[in-house]
Scaffold this active site. Structure first.
Site, PDB file in Angstrom:
ATOM      1  CB  VAL A   1      -0.860   0.048   1.206  1.00  0.00           C
ATOM      2  CG1 VAL A   1      -1.670   1.308   1.342  1.00  0.00           C
ATOM      3  CG2 VAL A   1      -1.923  -1.229   0.985  1.00  0.00           C
ATOM      4  CB  CYS A   2       3.865   2.476   1.790  1.00  0.00           C
ATOM      5  SG  CYS A   2       3.132   1.986   3.512  1.00  0.00           S
ATOM      6  CB  SER A   3       5.031   0.561  -2.935  1.00  0.00           C
ATOM      7  OG  SER A   3       6.046  -0.306  -1.965  1.00  0.00           O
TER       8      SER A   3
END
Lengths: 151, 179
Positions: free
Chosen positions: A43-45
């Site tokens: 998700v962060c990427s």
């Protein structure tokens, strides 16, 4: 509890590379702080890819994007290169999570930060913030609207 | 809890659209021709279009993440240029079916493969129209809260669930407006 709108954003000096520090007060225009749990998580990427792609829309309004997680500067460096992140990633690792704590978005239970966005205005005050569920990528629309509302 | 992300630019006549115009389900996909997840979603979306043939309309807008996908912008511009010749969905399908090679030479080959005029498409791209369109799509995506590729909006609201066939189909079925 994340810092509320109108309060002075706590100053910080964090490593942006293994040998270069960045302070909040260095920036004249609005700053968007992007707190995210960890380098490499899916998700962060995606979140950082979207902000990277959108960075020209923010730059056009004189705003600076800064990513922050508790990962160290060496980890950030590889992540940034691999994912082509177009803005600095700051290492909130020494002491761990100090800045996340100051902004009220540290997660004691797993030692990371919330997925949180803060827009800091020219006077160094919190103009807007949003905390998302850790599994939900917020997108860049809210921060962009907040930056536009400042100009 | 964050507010729900809403489509910032409503669906209009300019959009590339498939399926019935009066469909109860309007699905807008923001996608990137080089993104492997969009490539995985492509046959799933096709299957949804079959399942919901009478009730679903599909629209595609461009969200090229050029930093991580160096051919994505060129592919999107080619799709828009071919779209001007009325063959958008043909090139759209061809690009997703040939994701592994989106080099400049390959893109021109695909334009010819779908029966579009290569010279005309090249001229349109050089004149900058397709680029403007792709940039407008991109900005509308960011303003709508698109949070990766692909991002789907169903009836104007960002769909945050899984886009694997079963959960997506289940979501569409249970919508009040669904079939």
């Amino acid at each position: 509890m994340a810092l509320e709108t109108g309060v002075v954003a706590p100053e910080f000096g964090l490593l942006a590379t293994p040998d270069q520090k960045v302070a909040l007060s260095e920036f004249d225009g609005p700053v968007v702080l992007i707190f995210y749990p960890a380098d490499w998580s899916p998700v962060c990427s995606d979140e950082l890819s979207v902000f990277s792609a959108a960075s020209r829309l923010f730059h056009a309004r004189g705003a600076q994007l800064l990513g922050i997680s508790v990962d160290g500067p060496w980890c950030h460096e590889v992540f940034k290169e691999q994912r082509k992140v177009a803005f600095p990633l700051l290492a909130d690792c020494n002491p761990k999570g100090e800045v996340a704590k100051a902004y009220g978005v540290y997660r004691e239970d797993d030692g990371t930060s919330e997925r949180a966005l803060f827009v800091i205005d020219r006077d160094g005050k919190v103009a807007w913030s949003e905390v998302s569920p850790v599994g939900v990528n917020p997108g860049a629309d809210g921060a962009l609207r907040a930056v536009e509302a400042l100009s | 809890m964050s507010e729900r992300a809403l489509l910032s630019v409503p669906v209009g006549p300019e959009d590339h659209s498939r399926g019935p115009l009066d469909a109860k389900l309007t699905v807008v996909e923001y996608g990137d021709y080089q993104c492997p997840y969009c490539g995985q979603a492509y046959p799933i979306v096709e299957k949804l279009m079959t399942t919901f043939a009478d009730s679903m309309r599909l629209l595609f807008r461009n969200l090229p993440l050029a930093d991580v996908h160096p051919h994505a912008e060129a592919a999107a511009e080619v799709a828009e240029a071919v779209g001007l010749q009325g063959k958008f969905w043909e090139i759209h399908d061809t690009l997703f079916e040939n994701q592994r090679d989106l080099s400049a030479a390959a893109l021109l080959r695909y334009v010819a493969d779908v029966g579009a005029d290569v010279k005309e498409a090249t001229k349109e791209i050089a004149d900058g129209g397709p680029r403007q369109r792709v940039e407008a799509d991109f900005e509308s995506a960011i303003r709508s809260g698109a949070n990766g590729t692909p991002t789907f909006f169903v009836n104007g609201v960002r769909y945050d669930g899984s886009w694997q066939y079963e959960p997506f189909a289940e979501y569409l079925t249970q919508l009040p407006d669904g079939s």
